[in-house]
Design a protein around this motif. Structure first.
Motif, PDB file in Angstrom:
ATOM      1  N   ILE A 118       1.028  -1.586   0.178  1.00 57.86           N
ATOM      2  CA  ILE A 118       0.214   0.090   0.057  1.00 57.86           C
ATOM      3  C   ILE A 118       0.714   1.305  -0.028  1.00 57.86           C
ATOM      4  CG2 ILE A 118      -2.013   1.641   1.047  1.00 57.86           C
ATOM      5  CD1 ILE A 118      -2.978  -1.610   2.847  1.00 57.86           C
ATOM      6  N   ARG A 119       2.457   1.511   0.378  1.00 59.48           N
ATOM      7  CA  ARG A 119       2.425   2.351   1.351  1.00 59.48           C
ATOM      8  C   ARG A 119       3.794   2.775  -0.216  1.00 59.48           C
ATOM      9  NH1 ARG A 119       7.945   2.959   3.850  1.00 59.48           N
ATOM     10  NH2 ARG A 119       8.392   1.093   2.939  1.00 59.48           N
ATOM     11  N   ILE A 120       4.370   1.729  -0.647  1.00 56.63           N
ATOM     12  CA  ILE A 120       4.727   2.216  -2.121  1.00 56.63           C
ATOM     13  C   ILE A 120       4.083   1.801  -3.166  1.00 56.63           C
ATOM     14  CG2 ILE A 120       6.863   2.751  -0.729  1.00 56.63           C
ATOM     15  CD1 ILE A 120       7.843  -0.606  -1.189  1.00 56.63           C
ATOM     16  N   ASP A 121       4.325   2.037  -4.376  1.00 55.35           N
ATOM     17  CA  ASP A 121       4.825   1.190  -5.716  1.00 55.35           C
ATOM     18  C   ASP A 121       5.322   0.456  -6.627  1.00 55.35           C
ATOM     19  OD1 ASP A 121       4.273   4.666  -6.878  1.00 55.35           O
ATOM     20  OD2 ASP A 121       5.660   3.203  -7.247  1.00 55.35           O
ATOM     21  N   GLU A 122       4.711   0.472  -7.463  1.00 49.95           N
ATOM     22  CA  GLU A 122       6.562  -0.354  -8.035  1.00 49.95           C
ATOM     23  C   GLU A 122       8.165   0.172  -8.662  1.00 49.95           C
ATOM     24  OE1 GLU A 122       4.984  -2.936 -11.439  1.00 49.95           O
ATOM     25  OE2 GLU A 122       4.227  -4.078 -10.186  1.00 49.95           O
ATOM     26  N   ALA A 123       7.696   1.303  -8.680  1.00 52.67           N
ATOM     27  CA  ALA A 123       8.489   2.402  -9.047  1.00 52.67           C
ATOM     28  C   ALA A 123       9.278   2.290  -7.545  1.00 52.67           C
ATOM     29  CB  ALA A 123       8.333   3.898  -9.918  1.00 52.67           C
ATOM     30  N   GLU A 124       8.372   2.699  -6.631  1.00 51.19           N
ATOM     31  CA  GLU A 124       9.611   2.668  -5.673  1.00 51.19           C
ATOM     32  C   GLU A 124      10.557   1.727  -4.430  1.00 51.19           C
ATOM     33  OE1 GLU A 124       5.784   4.736  -3.244  1.00 51.19           O
ATOM     34  OE2 GLU A 124       7.032   6.748  -3.689  1.00 51.19           O
ATOM     35  N   GLY A 125       9.305   0.641  -5.000  1.00 52.16           N
ATOM     36  CA  GLY A 125      10.157  -0.621  -4.518  1.00 52.16           C
ATOM     37  C   GLY A 125      11.253  -0.741  -5.231  1.00 52.16           C
ATOM     38  N   VAL A 126      11.699  -0.712  -6.823  1.00 57.33           N
ATOM     39  CA  VAL A 126      12.350  -0.786  -7.211  1.00 57.33           C
ATOM     40  C   VAL A 126      13.533   0.470  -7.044  1.00 57.33           C
ATOM     41  CG1 VAL A 126      13.604  -1.038  -9.872  1.00 57.33           C
ATOM     42  CG2 VAL A 126      11.300  -2.164  -9.488  1.00 57.33           C
ATOM     43  N   ARG A 127      12.889   1.001  -7.145  1.00 51.91           N
ATOM     44  CA  ARG A 127      14.362   2.179  -5.825  1.00 51.91           C
ATOM     45  C   ARG A 127      14.733   1.488  -5.053  1.00 51.91           C
ATOM     46  NH1 ARG A 127      11.087   6.586  -5.744  1.00 51.91           N
ATOM     47  NH2 ARG A 127      11.457   7.028  -8.252  1.00 51.91           N
TER      48      ARG A 127
ATOM     49  N   LEU B  62      21.415  -9.172 -11.298  1.00 52.58           N
ATOM     50  CA  LEU B  62      21.027 -10.738 -10.662  1.00 52.58           C
ATOM     51  C   LEU B  62      20.366 -10.507  -8.662  1.00 52.58           C
ATOM     52  CD1 LEU B  62      20.723 -13.618 -10.560  1.00 52.58           C
ATOM     53  CD2 LEU B  62      23.134 -13.788  -9.522  1.00 52.58           C
ATOM     54  N   LEU B  63      20.885  -9.416  -8.032  1.00 54.95           N
ATOM     55  CA  LEU B  63      20.446  -9.615  -6.964  1.00 54.95           C
ATOM     56  C   LEU B  63      19.558  -8.707  -7.019  1.00 54.95           C
ATOM     57  CD1 LEU B  63      24.681  -8.156  -5.364  1.00 54.95           C
ATOM     58  CD2 LEU B  63      22.779  -9.980  -4.643  1.00 54.95           C
ATOM     59  N   VAL B  64      19.019  -7.758  -7.691  1.00 48.82           N
ATOM     60  CA  VAL B  64      17.790  -6.601  -7.637  1.00 48.82           C
ATOM     61  C   VAL B  64      17.021  -7.822  -7.980  1.00 48.82           C
ATOM     62  CG1 VAL B  64      16.419  -5.482  -8.875  1.00 48.82           C
ATOM     63  CG2 VAL B  64      18.482  -4.613  -8.218  1.00 48.82           C
ATOM     64  N   LYS B  65      17.270  -8.503  -9.108  1.00 47.19           N
ATOM     65  CA  LYS B  65      16.103  -9.712  -9.409  1.00 47.19           C
ATOM     66  C   LYS B  65      15.240 -10.908  -8.139  1.00 47.19           C
ATOM     67  CE  LYS B  65      15.579 -13.573 -13.063  1.00 47.19           C
ATOM     68  NZ  LYS B  65      15.814 -14.357 -13.791  1.00 47.19           N
ATOM     69  N   ARG B  66      16.976 -11.372  -7.241  1.00 45.76           N
ATOM     70  CA  ARG B  66      16.375 -12.455  -7.072  1.00 45.76           C
ATOM     71  C   ARG B  66      15.735 -10.972  -5.726  1.00 45.76           C
ATOM     72  NH1 ARG B  66      22.862 -14.314  -6.214  1.00 45.76           N
ATOM     73  NH2 ARG B  66      22.121 -16.355  -7.841  1.00 45.76           N
ATOM     74  N   ALA B  67      15.952 -10.108  -5.473  1.00 47.87           N
ATOM     75  CA  ALA B  67      15.086  -9.432  -3.899  1.00 47.87           C
ATOM     76  C   ALA B  67      13.986  -9.088  -4.336  1.00 47.87           C
ATOM     77  CB  ALA B  67      15.538  -7.810  -3.766  1.00 47.87           C
ATOM     78  N   TRP B  68      13.315  -8.509  -5.780  1.00 49.77           N
ATOM     79  CA  TRP B  68      12.057  -8.709  -6.125  1.00 49.77           C
ATOM     80  C   TRP B  68      11.358  -9.814  -6.637  1.00 49.77           C
ATOM     81  CZ3 TRP B  68       9.242  -3.974  -7.270  1.00 49.77           C
ATOM     82  CH2 TRP B  68       7.954  -4.655  -8.443  1.00 49.77           C
ATOM     83  N   LEU B  69      11.960 -10.864  -6.745  1.00 49.77           N
ATOM     84  CA  LEU B  69      11.373 -12.309  -6.372  1.00 49.77           C
ATOM     85  C   LEU B  69      10.968 -12.685  -5.303  1.00 49.77           C
ATOM     86  CD1 LEU B  69      13.019 -14.252  -9.359  1.00 49.77           C
ATOM     87  CD2 LEU B  69      11.167 -13.006  -9.339  1.00 49.77           C
ATOM     88  N   ALA B  70      11.607 -11.870  -4.657  1.00 46.78           N
ATOM     89  CA  ALA B  70      11.542 -12.147  -2.572  1.00 46.78           C
ATOM     90  C   ALA B  70      10.470 -11.782  -2.409  1.00 46.78           C
ATOM     91  CB  ALA B  70      13.076 -12.811  -1.975  1.00 46.78           C
ATOM     92  N   ARG B  71      10.632 -10.435  -2.834  1.00 47.93           N
ATOM     93  CA  ARG B  71       9.730  -9.710  -2.237  1.00 47.93           C
ATOM     94  C   ARG B  71       8.589  -9.433  -3.322  1.00 47.93           C
ATOM     95  NH1 ARG B  71      10.087  -2.729  -3.090  1.00 47.93           N
ATOM     96  NH2 ARG B  71      11.120  -3.403  -0.704  1.00 47.93           N
ATOM     97  N   GLN B  72       8.308 -10.430  -4.033  1.00 49.41           N
ATOM     98  CA  GLN B  72       6.639 -10.814  -4.783  1.00 49.41           C
ATOM     99  C   GLN B  72       6.278 -11.532  -4.285  1.00 49.41           C
ATOM    100  OE1 GLN B  72       5.605  -8.958  -7.241  1.00 49.41           O
ATOM    101  NE2 GLN B  72       6.737  -7.111  -6.759  1.00 49.41           N
ATOM    102  N   ALA B  73       7.282 -12.744  -3.493  1.00 45.64           N
ATOM    103  CA  ALA B  73       6.649 -14.401  -3.015  1.00 45.64           C
ATOM    104  C   ALA B  73       6.321 -13.843  -1.596  1.00 45.64           C
ATOM    105  CB  ALA B  73       7.885 -14.975  -3.127  1.00 45.64           C
ATOM    106  N   GLU B  74       6.994 -12.856  -1.134  1.00 42.32           N
ATOM    107  CA  GLU B  74       6.674 -12.148   0.479  1.00 42.32           C
ATOM    108  C   GLU B  74       5.074 -12.140   0.471  1.00 42.32           C
ATOM    109  OE1 GLU B  74       6.042 -11.761   4.196  1.00 42.32           O
ATOM    110  OE2 GLU B  74       8.314 -13.392   3.591  1.00 42.32           O
TER     111      GLU B  74
END
Length: 183
Positions: free
Chosen positions: A112-121, A168-180
């Protein structure tokens, strides 16, 4: 009259790079106020040494100045706080583990607090500095590998390696965030 011509040439050549400089400064410092100060210092230095600019694309030249300003700022800040300056090579070695292994406190509130762009940032800002730097220079400032090598003063192979690792690190973190968030 010569000073006026140089100032005009500086404005026409270097000033269009302001957004690129601010973006890099923002990611390096992780602070809008510090980024403003860093960009101002970099532009002051760039103007002072503009006679030494050889021509061509001014972005690598300006971003190299900004990077040098950042490290001077970081050294001064660490000296005031009594902390040693981090070694970029140690940061590369430490990045073999996933720095985002911690689960968010409240995934729904985060969504709710952040959108995808802020998440990537946030993911990019959490990268160790050597990886964050090359990722921002390539993906956000659109510099070539050769230009990044010039800015960071490392071999082009190191640029490619760090960029691959950062992605790779961003991808892994993004996937972990999505899974969570899916839980």
């Amino acid at each position: 009259m010569r000073g006026t011509d140089a100032a005009k040439r500086f404005r026409e050549t270097v000033l269009p790079c302001l957004d690129d400089a601010y973006m890099l400064a923002r990611y390096l410092t992780r602070s809008p106020a510090d980024a403003d100060d860093l960009v101002q210092e970099a532009f002051a230095r760039a103007l002072r040494y503009f006679d030494g600019f050889a021509g061509g694309d001014p972005r690598p030249w300006l971003l190299a100045i900004l990077r040098n300003c950042f490290y001077a700022w970081l050294r001064a800040r660490r000296a005031q706080q009594g902390e040693p300056l981090p070694d970029p090579e140690e940061a590369v070695a430490e990045a073999t583990t996933d720095p985002w292994g911690q689960a968010p406190v409240d995934p729904e509130a985060t969504l709710i607090r952040i959108d995808e762009a802020e998440g990537v940032r946030a993911l990019v800002e959490a990268l160790p500095e050597p990886f964050r730097e090359v990722l921002v220079l390539r993906e956000m400032n659109d510099l070539s590998y050769q230009q990044i090598a010039e800015v960071t003063e490392v071999p082009i192979g190191t640029v490619m390696s760090r960029l691959a690792r950062a992605r790779l690190l961003v991808k892994r973190a993004w996937l972990a965030r999505q899974a969570e968030e899916a839980r």
